[in-house]
Structure formats: structure tokens, C-alpha cells
Design an enzyme around this catalytic site. Sequence first.
Site, short mmCIF file in Angstrom:
data_model
loop_
_atom_site.label_atom_id
_atom_site.label_comp_id
_atom_site.label_asym_id
_atom_site.label_seq_id
_atom_site.Cartn_x
_atom_site.Cartn_y
_atom_site.Cartn_z
N CYS A 1 23.18 17.93 33.87
CA CYS A 1 24.61 17.87 33.54
C CYS A 1 25.04 19.03 32.63
CB CYS A 1 24.95 16.55 32.87
SG CYS A 1 24.53 15.14 33.88
N HIS B 1 31.78 16.58 29.07
CA HIS B 1 31.09 16.06 30.24
C HIS B 1 31.49 14.60 30.44
CE1 HIS B 1 28.19 14.99 33.14
NE2 HIS B 1 27.34 14.40 32.32
N ASN C 1 30.58 10.62 37.25
CA ASN C 1 29.74 11.67 36.65
C ASN C 1 29.29 12.63 37.75
OD1 ASN C 1 27.74 13.24 35.50
ND2 ASN C 1 26.66 11.54 34.52
N1 ACO Z 1 26.48 -3.88 37.26
C1 ACO Z 1 26.26 -5.02 36.58
N2 ACO Z 1 25.30 -5.13 35.63
C2 ACO Z 1 24.56 -4.04 35.39
C3 ACO Z 1 24.73 -2.82 36.08
C4 ACO Z 1 25.75 -2.78 37.05
N3 ACO Z 1 26.01 -1.66 37.75
N4 ACO Z 1 23.87 -1.91 35.60
C5 ACO Z 1 23.15 -2.53 34.67
N5 ACO Z 1 23.56 -3.81 34.53
C6 ACO Z 1 23.05 -4.83 33.64
C7 ACO Z 1 21.63 -4.59 33.16
O1 ACO Z 1 20.69 -5.05 34.11
C8 ACO Z 1 21.60 -5.35 31.87
O2 ACO Z 1 21.42 -6.70 32.18
P1 ACO Z 1 20.49 -7.63 31.24
O3 ACO Z 1 21.19 -7.65 29.90
O4 ACO Z 1 20.51 -8.95 31.93
O5 ACO Z 1 19.16 -6.97 31.18
C9 ACO Z 1 23.01 -5.18 31.33
O6 ACO Z 1 23.84 -4.82 32.45
C10 ACO Z 1 23.15 -4.11 30.27
O7 ACO Z 1 22.48 -2.93 30.74
P2 ACO Z 1 22.41 -1.64 29.84
O8 ACO Z 1 21.57 -0.61 30.54
O9 ACO Z 1 22.06 -2.02 28.46
O10 ACO Z 1 23.96 -1.19 29.88
P3 ACO Z 1 24.65 -0.06 29.06
O11 ACO Z 1 25.75 -0.62 28.30
O12 ACO Z 1 23.66 0.82 28.33
O13 ACO Z 1 25.29 0.85 30.22
C11 ACO Z 1 24.90 2.93 31.32
C12 ACO Z 1 24.44 1.48 31.17
C13 ACO Z 1 26.30 2.92 31.85
C14 ACO Z 1 23.95 3.59 32.32
C15 ACO Z 1 24.82 3.65 29.94
O14 ACO Z 1 23.59 3.40 29.33
C16 ACO Z 1 25.02 5.15 30.05
O15 ACO Z 1 26.08 5.63 30.38
N6 ACO Z 1 23.99 5.94 29.72
C17 ACO Z 1 24.11 7.40 29.67
C18 ACO Z 1 24.10 8.02 31.05
C19 ACO Z 1 24.16 9.52 30.92
O16 ACO Z 1 24.84 10.06 30.09
N7 ACO Z 1 23.37 10.24 31.72
C20 ACO Z 1 23.24 11.67 31.45
C21 ACO Z 1 23.83 12.50 32.43
S1 ACO Z 1 23.28 12.26 34.06
C22 ACO Z 1 22.42 13.70 34.56
O17 ACO Z 1 21.94 14.48 33.79
C23 ACO Z 1 22.21 13.90 36.04
#
Ligand code: ACO
Length: 362
Positions: free
Chosen positions: A145, A289, A319
Site C-alpha cells: 500500500c 491511504h 482499499n
Molecule cells: N464480517 C463479519 N464479521 C467479521 C468479518 C466480516 N467481514 N471479518 C471479521 N469478522 C469477525 C471476526 O471473526 C471477529 O469475530 P470474533 O470476535 O467472533 O472472533 C470479529 O469480527 C472482530 O474481528 P477483528 O479482526 O478483531 O475486527 P477488526 O475490528 O480488527 O477489523 C479489519 C478487521 C477491518 C481487518 C481491521 O483490523 C483493519 O482494517 N486492519 C488494517 C488493515 C490494513 O490497514 N491493511 C494494510 C494495508 S493492505 C496492503 O498492504 C495490501
Amino acid sequence: MRPLRWSFGNARHQRSNYQVIKNGVSIRRSKILGTGHYLPPIVRTNADLEKMVDTTDEWIVDRTGIRTRHIAPDGTGSSENIVTSDMATAAGKRALEAAGLKATDIDMIIVGTVTGDVPMPATAVFVQQKLGATHCASFDISAACAGFIFGLSIADKFIRAGAASRVLVIGVELLSRILDWGDRTTCILFGDGAGAVILGPTTDDSPNASAVLATSIHSDGALARSLIIPAGGSELPLTHERLDQQEHKVHMRGQDIFKVAVKNLVSASQEAMQTAGISPTEIDWVCPHQANLRIIDQVVSRLQVAPEKVLINIDRVGNTSSASVPILLDENIRSGKIKPGDTVLMCALGAGVAWGGALLRM
Ligand code: ACO
């Protein structure tokens, strides 16, 4: 001041490469000459994803801010197929038009991507061929990214050094082809697209001159495995078993990335501002980003920049990794929101982790 002219032993470069030396210091900088972007035609909504994985529109909007994303048609082997270099070329053509330049005016093409057309050679050479940019060096940057910011920083350095004059920097990703569409933790996040800028030289050192004021780039391999495509390289060459287990697709520990993203996007932005001697109150627009609306909100709050100065399109495009910042920049230049003379702060973080910031005066 009369510009000093440096000879590079190449008639074409002798015309355009020069440095101004003031008090023993070069004031040759780079500035944006034109921008462009491309988004592929298919729009995939959260409702579409509800039919594919166990998720809801409410969860996706609440946790990420994403409502739709653009997807490139996968008609492999047919004329309907869109590949990474097609999107990059379309964005590059729009940037050339905006700059009033021809492809043959470009002397370097830098493509930030982790979803190239083929593992070898660089996607940049396919872009070079498709554009007809016959007089340049072309290469790819792998910084996920942050690939566009890394490319912008490299282009800026080449131009400041007098070693390049017209550099096309492209961020492009076709992430839909490397996602596991059965993995709800990743497939809801990403979209396809391309954004491009052309940098050229300036020796205008007046306070409000259009220029790239500062860039900062960093990486930390300690988190390399938090966002990774495990198979397909020398560590785990592709096998039928690894393909069956989706090890050639994106695997992410989202929370690891979230925490480091907020911290590092803030520090890279502050570093760029300090280098340029610009305070947060002087920023007209933040062009961050688009990974997660919650990350953006936390970064902006810590930077103490007013929320109305933050540019957002994550709701429409998701993203798009390295394409994210240049797509957002071009959209807002074309809409007239970003105006000449505005100060724009950019920041991005991705797999690696790799991250960076850039400060521009338009
Ligand atoms: N729909 C429903 N529930 C979901 C989904 C979904 N799509 N995805 C995960 N969950 C669930 C999980 O299983 C978890 O359930 P549990 O509590 O029963 O275990 C719950 O939701 C919470 O999951 P988390 O992973 O803790 O959710 P979080 O609030 O952290 O959000 C996310 C996840 C959106 C991925 C976030 O962590 C994020 O944005 N991270 C950064 C991503 C990023 O910046 N990437 C870098 C760039 S990408 C690149 O370089 C190519």
C-alpha cells in the site's frame, strides 16, 4: 538566478536536466505536472459480498467504512480481460493528457504494485510498451500500500539529483485476483484500480511554489508475516496442495496491522511536516491511504488536523493498496477541491510493513 546546465552526454537530457545552485545548495525540486486515475467497470457492493461470505453490510460499514469497491473483469484469455498494466496505462494516459505531455517525453516509469501482470518481468515495462514511452527506464516497487509513496520519493530524488526530468509514478493493484473470496477477513476490504502522477523539475524557490516539499519512507520486517502471500516465491514454491489451501492468496492479521498503521502513519506524516517546516494548521488537505475509516480518523485526530480537511473515497473504492493515494489525489484535483497552491499531506502503510509520508504544494 541563471540556471547552471549539466551535461549528461545525451542530447535529449542536455535540454532538460539542469540544477540551480543557491548558496552552494541545489534548489532543483520536483513538482506535479499532471495526474490521472482509472477504476475498472464492475462495482461490487456489500450486499454482493453478503451472498459470498458470512458477513453483513452493517459489519463492513461499521468496521471499515467501505460500501462498494471496483473489480476488474476476469476474462482470462479473452478481449474482456483487464490486467494490471491495462489499468496502469489508462491512468498514465490521463496523467499525460493532464500534463500536456507525450509518452516519449517520459524518461522514467515507476510502478508501485504487488499484483503485477506476471512475476517477471516488471509490470512497468508492459506499461512502457502500451504507452509507447520509448525513451525511459521502467521498474516496479514492491511496498504494497505504500508503493506509490515509495515511488514518489524515488522519483523526487532522481529529479532533485538532475538524473531524470519527467517521471511517471503509478500505483496500481488488481487485488481481486489475489484475494481468497471465501475469507471474510480480507475479501471485503480490497478493490482494483490505478492512479498516476507525472513529476517534473522546478527551480522556483518562492514560498508558495508548486513542489514536492518532503517525503519520508520506512519499513519494518518484524511484521512481515502479518500481511503476506505465503506461497509462490522461493520460500514456498507453488504446489497443488498449496494452491488448494489458498496459500497463494492474501493472508492478514488485521489487528496487528491496524495498531502499527495508526502509529506509523502519524510519525511519517509528522516527519514530512518537520522536514518541510510546515505545521498541521498549514495543511489544506490530508490525502491518506484508504485502508480503514477508523485508522484514518485516529491518524487525523492525533495529527490535530481538522476533519473537514481529510479526503475520503474508501466508501466507494475500498482499499486499492498502492493505487489508493493517487486515485484520491486525482479525483480531488479533477473535482476542483484541491487547487493550485494548496498544501497536501499524503501517508500510506502496507505489507512489509512499509510506510511513508509526503508533503506537496500543488
Ligand atoms: N464480517 C463479519 N464479521 C467479521 C468479518 C466480516 N467481514 N471479518 C471479521 N469478522 C469477525 C471476526 O471473526 C471477529 O469475530 P470474533 O470476535 O467472533 O472472533 C470479529 O469480527 C472482530 O474481528 P477483528 O479482526 O478483531 O475486527 P477488526 O475490528 O480488527 O477489523 C479489519 C478487521 C477491518 C481487518 C481491521 O483490523 C483493519 O482494517 N486492519 C488494517 C488493515 C490494513 O490497514 N491493511 C494494510 C494495508 S493492505 C496492503 O498492504 C495490501
